[in-house]
Design a protein around this motif. Structure first.
Motif, PDB file in Angstrom:
ATOM      1  N   ASP A 237     -26.195  22.196  55.179  1.00 57.82           N
ATOM      2  CA  ASP A 237     -27.040  21.056  55.524  1.00 57.82           C
ATOM      3  C   ASP A 237     -27.322  21.036  57.017  1.00 57.82           C
TER       4      ASP A 237
ATOM      5  N   ASP B  32     -34.930  23.960  50.840  1.00 53.06           N
ATOM      6  CA  ASP B  32     -33.986  23.623  49.781  1.00 53.06           C
ATOM      7  C   ASP B  32     -32.753  24.508  49.918  1.00 53.06           C
ATOM      8  N   GLY B  33     -31.745  24.215  49.135  1.00 51.92           N
ATOM      9  CA  GLY B  33     -30.482  24.938  49.238  1.00 51.92           C
ATOM     10  C   GLY B  33     -30.287  25.982  48.166  1.00 51.92           C
ATOM     11  N   SER B  34     -31.355  26.667  47.747  1.00 51.54           N
ATOM     12  CA  SER B  34     -31.302  27.627  46.640  1.00 51.54           C
ATOM     13  C   SER B  34     -30.983  29.053  47.071  1.00 51.54           C
TER      14      SER B  34
ATOM     15  N   SER C 175     -34.592  30.159  48.253  1.00 51.53           N
ATOM     16  CA  SER C 175     -35.081  28.987  48.980  1.00 51.53           C
ATOM     17  C   SER C 175     -36.405  29.299  49.655  1.00 51.53           C
TER      18      SER C 175
ATOM     19  N   ALA D  98     -25.598  27.892  51.780  1.00 51.78           N
ATOM     20  CA  ALA D  98     -26.557  26.863  52.171  1.00 51.78           C
ATOM     21  C   ALA D  98     -25.788  25.823  52.976  1.00 51.78           C
TER      22      ALA D  98
ATOM     23  N   ILE E 178     -30.058  28.527  55.415  1.00 52.88           N
ATOM     24  CA  ILE E 178     -29.427  29.499  54.541  1.00 52.88           C
ATOM     25  C   ILE E 178     -28.811  30.544  55.470  1.00 52.88           C
TER      26      ILE E 178
ATOM     27  N   TYR F  25     -32.090  22.345  55.262  1.00 51.91           N
ATOM     28  CA  TYR F  25     -30.997  23.304  55.092  1.00 51.91           C
ATOM     29  C   TYR F  25     -31.192  24.522  55.988  1.00 51.91           C
TER      30      TYR F  25
END
Length: 185
Positions: free
Chosen positions: A52, A17-19, A23, A50, A36, A34
């Motif tokens: 893609d 995920d893009g947290s 993440s 983040a 990071i 993603y």
């Protein structure tokens, strides 16, 4: 541990995920949604982004390592990657590190503390090695790549690979927990 006087180091981490630092690390860098990207000045976080993964759905050998190089990464942390990817990262001068799990923050702490280092090819890569007989890492150059090499493209195959990697990580973590707590059972 890295010295505080070193230059800024850019670390890419495969993520589900893009947290950002929270993440979850993805078990396979080429298929993660993603990356990071973390800029560290010594052990101090300067920037977190983040990005893609443009090759998530399907990638050819060499595309993802080239993409990570284009991001300016010095280090690639991930759960696992294949032999060819490890070789390509070496050719690019990027340190490949496998075995990362948990959050990006935790994996960075383990890497900086020296508990996470080196790269071993994932089970899928080793398992498919006979199919790649005659293909050497040098043939998979960053500019050319290797065509005709199949990767697990179906969802069931990818999930099986992820489950295998997670089980292996769980076994290692359980053994370490037992060793730390003095439980020999």
């Amino acid at each position: 541990m890295r010295s505080q006087t070193e230059r800024v180091v850019r670390i890419a981490v495969s993520a589900d995920d893009g947290s950002g630092l929270d993440s979850v690390v993805s078990p396979h860098f080429g298929r993660c949604p993603y990356f990071i990207i973390v800029d560290l000045d010594g052990s101090e976080v300067r920037q977190v982004m983040a990005v893609d993964n443009p090759y998530r759905g399907h990638h050819q050998p060499g595309q993802v390592p080239r993409f990570i190089r284009e991001q300016g990464a010095d280090v690639m942390l991930t759960g696992g990657m294949g032999m060819r990817a490890i070789s390509l990262f070496q050719q690019f001068g990027i340190e490949a590190v496998t075995g990362a799990f948990g959050t990006v923050r935790r994996s960075l702490e383990q890497y900086l503390g020296g508990a996470l280092e080196g790269a071993q090819p994932c089970r899928e890569s080793v398992g498919h090695a006979p199919e790649r007989e005659g293909i050497t890492p040098q043939m998979a150059t960053p500019d050319v790549g290797v065509t005709g090499v199949e990767y697990e493209e179906d969802e069931v195959g990818r999930l099986r690979e992820e489950v295998d990697m997670i089980q292996e990580q769980l076994e290692k973590a359980t053994a370490r927990l037992r060793a730390l707590s003095g439980d020999a059972s």
